[in-house]
Design a protein around this motif. Structure first.
Motif, PDB file in Angstrom:
ATOM      1  N   VAL A   1      18.440   5.457  41.208  1.00 20.43           N
ATOM      2  CA  VAL A   1      17.725   5.551  40.017  1.00 20.43           C
ATOM      3  C   VAL A   1      16.730   4.318  39.566  1.00 20.43           C
ATOM      4  O   VAL A   1      15.726   4.475  38.861  1.00 20.43           O
ATOM      5  N   VAL A   2      17.092   3.179  40.140  1.00 19.79           N
ATOM      6  CA  VAL A   2      16.287   1.774  39.963  1.00 19.79           C
ATOM      7  C   VAL A   2      15.130   2.112  40.796  1.00 19.79           C
ATOM      8  O   VAL A   2      13.981   1.845  40.119  1.00 19.79           O
ATOM      9  N   ILE A   3      15.230   2.516  42.070  1.00 18.14           N
ATOM     10  CA  ILE A   3      13.931   2.673  43.108  1.00 18.14           C
ATOM     11  C   ILE A   3      13.204   3.538  42.035  1.00 18.14           C
ATOM     12  O   ILE A   3      11.758   3.680  41.864  1.00 18.14           O
ATOM     13  N   THR A   4      13.429   5.176  41.814  1.00 19.60           N
ATOM     14  CA  THR A   4      12.885   6.086  41.206  1.00 19.60           C
ATOM     15  C   THR A   4      12.289   5.599  39.838  1.00 19.60           C
ATOM     16  O   THR A   4      11.265   6.186  39.319  1.00 19.60           O
ATOM     17  N   GLY A   5      13.153   4.988  39.062  1.00 19.51           N
ATOM     18  CA  GLY A   5      12.834   4.633  37.624  1.00 19.51           C
ATOM     19  C   GLY A   5      11.432   3.427  37.783  1.00 19.51           C
ATOM     20  O   GLY A   5      10.529   3.777  36.973  1.00 19.51           O
TER      21      GLY A   5
ATOM     22  N   HIS B   1       8.000   4.606  36.203  1.00 17.03           N
ATOM     23  CA  HIS B   1       7.430   3.569  35.210  1.00 17.03           C
ATOM     24  C   HIS B   1       5.618   3.476  35.733  1.00 17.03           C
ATOM     25  O   HIS B   1       4.907   3.577  34.775  1.00 17.03           O
ATOM     26  N   TYR B   2       5.532   3.337  37.010  1.00 16.27           N
ATOM     27  CA  TYR B   2       4.357   3.233  37.495  1.00 16.27           C
ATOM     28  C   TYR B   2       3.261   4.569  37.128  1.00 16.27           C
ATOM     29  O   TYR B   2       2.480   4.399  36.918  1.00 16.27           O
ATOM     30  N   LEU B   3       3.905   5.682  37.417  1.00 19.43           N
ATOM     31  CA  LEU B   3       3.582   6.740  37.132  1.00 19.43           C
ATOM     32  C   LEU B   3       3.159   7.091  35.812  1.00 19.43           C
ATOM     33  O   LEU B   3       2.054   7.467  35.339  1.00 19.43           O
ATOM     34  N   THR B   4       4.194   6.824  34.867  1.00 20.28           N
ATOM     35  CA  THR B   4       3.895   6.786  33.518  1.00 20.28           C
ATOM     36  C   THR B   4       2.837   6.059  32.979  1.00 20.28           C
ATOM     37  O   THR B   4       1.932   6.727  32.164  1.00 20.28           O
TER      38      THR B   4
END
Lengths: 143, 366
Positions: free
Chosen positions: B199-203, B207-210
């Motif tokens: 979840v740190v990778i996807t997090g 963040h970048y996406l958001t």
């Protein structure tokens, strides 16, 4: 589906204080007390992300039982896994669990509010429904 | 290029209700380790977000980072790929192979030049012009430089890409270096860990996406939201450290009672990562909770740190008699232990003798 939930883990209580609240639970209840007071005084709602807390094994269950179970529970699944919203025995405190589409917990919050926003009908959805309803009535009339 | 559809529009077209969208935002906010009060702002940003193109390059690595990514549960990798990002090249996950795969990468670089996010796992061998790792006849150095040129930012996933990792460990036979030594003109986000928490990778991607920008970073270029606190500071066994209750071996009473693993070599005090809160396997547990000391896998040079089971500082005395003071000084002790560990690491580096096959043979014969 077999998964991690099938592996039975029994937690030995390593807290030596008999009958007293566990330290972590005690701290969280204090936070909830402050948030509940704010809800009453100013109407401000708030939430605690359970996944951000360094909980001891057993704390999670102890916290759930300390808050108790209230009168309302609701569940919805809009296509990305179910969300379960349960009012705890502490009025104004809700336990919201979001599952992913593989039934694993994706996020979990304790919400201090009169009703979690996620249960309310949303304007966008209401507008869509209104539009659909109007079109249907229009069609009925033209037939 | 056709007009890009926002995430909000895309989900509405698929019949996803606003309520479910809010749920996804709550999940994303938690995954980004942001406070729940941010959910409305995350919702507003995600509504307008456009799926970024992502190119993932794997170099001198073991695929453990990709294995970790595939186990992300919030959001799941599937929902990330189908809903949130456009993963245009990842040689392990993509269906295309051979020249078609290479062509897909070239096309993505061309089509989204200056806009795509480049993710790298693995270190890059530089010795002998980089011949120790090549893909389709091209060295990793060459491929990284080409892809980094058109990237908006580079995410170094895993300790190898962030700090060199195991290939970089003494004596580093391939001349391995982290991404930051070769790419110097782009923002780099180091998502370290061996492997990083799913979840740190996807997090970080979320963040970048958001927000369309890279998150706040620490001095090692790691996102503060996940690497801002030490394992020790967030460890549920921390109270035992403060009380001077330590397990002395893996099968003693202290170990069975779940006491602090500091004396068994736990690197928690010098290690920054989110294991103590985000945990592993969908939030089930993390190494310390399973009875094993932290090995410090998200820190630079963790492999050369002088031994996983060696206590950070041999001078730590039992704290039982000054519990009250220990609560206050615990953090300072941890910091001091960190300095000691660093000193130890450089000493270990100096003391390390390389052994050649010839020498080993001679030893055997003697």
């Amino acid at each position: 589906m077999s998964g991690l939930d099938d592996i039975h883990v029994s937690v030995t209580d390593i807290d030596e204080s008999d009958g007293r609240l566990r330290e972590n639970v005690h701290a969280i209840l204090h936070e909830i007390e402050t948030l509940l007071d704010a809800l009453l005084q100013t109407g401000e709602t708030s939430a605690i992300d359970i996944r951000s807390l360094p909980l001891l094994p057993g704390d999670y269950d102890a916290l759930a039982s300390a808050l108790g179970t209230g009168e309302i529970s609701a569940e919805f699944d809009g296509g990305s896994g179910p969300t379960v919203v349960v009012e705890t025995g502490t009025s104004g405190v809700w336990w919201v669990t979001h599952y992913n589409d593989e039934n694993e917990i994706a996020a979990e919050f304790i919400e201090v509010t009169r009703i979690p926003e996620i249960l309310m009908s949303q304007d966008d959805d209401i507008q869509d429904s209104l539009k659909g309803l109007r079109e249907r009535l229009q069609n009925e009339r033209s037939h | 290029m056709k007009k890009q559809v926002t995430l909000g529009e895309q989900l509405r077209q698929r019949g996803i209700s606003r309520r479910t969208f809010l749920k996804l935002c709550a999940v994303a906010t938690s995954a980004m380790a942001l406070p729940p009060a941010m959910i409305p702002r995350v919702a507003a940003a995600l509504d307008k977000a456009v799926r970024p193109s992502v190119i993932w390059l794997s170099f001198q690595e073991c695929t453990g980072c990709t294995e970790s990514l595939t186990r992300s549960h919030a959001p799941t990798l599937e929902s990330l790929i189908f809903d949130s990002i456009s993963l245009d090249y990842h040689h392990t996950l993509q269906a295309a192979s051979g020249t078609a795969a290479e062509a897909a990468r070239d096309k993505a670089i061309k089509d989204f030049y200056g806009k795509y996010l480049l993710i790298v796992d693995g270190s890059i061998p530089t010795k002998d012009d980089g011949v120790y790792s090549t893909i389709a006849g091209r060295t990793n150095i060459d491929m990284l430089k080409e892809a980094a040129d058109g990237a908006v930012a580079v995410v170094a996933v895993g300790t190898c890409a962030s700090f060199g990792g195991i290939p970089y460990a003494n004596p580093n036979p391939t001349g391995a270096v982290p991404v930051s030594e070769l790419v110097t003109d782009k923002p780099i986000i180091n998502v370290s860990g061996c492997p990083p928490i799913p979840v740190v990778i996807t997090g970080v991607l979320a963040h970048y996406l958001t927000f369309g920008e890279i998150p706040a970073l620490d001095s090692f270029g790691r996102p503060l939201a996940f690497f801002g606190e030490s394992i020790h500071d967030r460890c549920y066994r921390r109270p035992f450290y403060d009380q001077g209750k330590f397990a002395k071996s893996f099968d003693d009473e202290g170990a069975r009672s779940g006491w602090c693993l500091f004396e068994l070599g736990c690197k928690g005090p010098t290690t920054h990562n989110a294991c103590a809160t985000k945990k592993w396997n969908g939030g089930v547990s993390f190494p310390i909770e399973s009875g094993h000391p932290c090995i410090g896998c998200s820190e630079p040079n963790f492999w050369d740190g002088g031994g996983f089971y060696k206590a950070l500082s041999t001078t730590t005395r039992p704290l039982a008699n000054w519990t009250g003071a220990a609560v206050v000084t615990g953090a300072a002790v941890g910091a001091a232990a960190g300095v000691a560990a660093k000193r130890k690491r450089s000493a270990a580096k100096r003391a390390h003798h390389t052994v050649t096959a010839d020498e080993l043979k001679k030893k055997e014969e003697a």
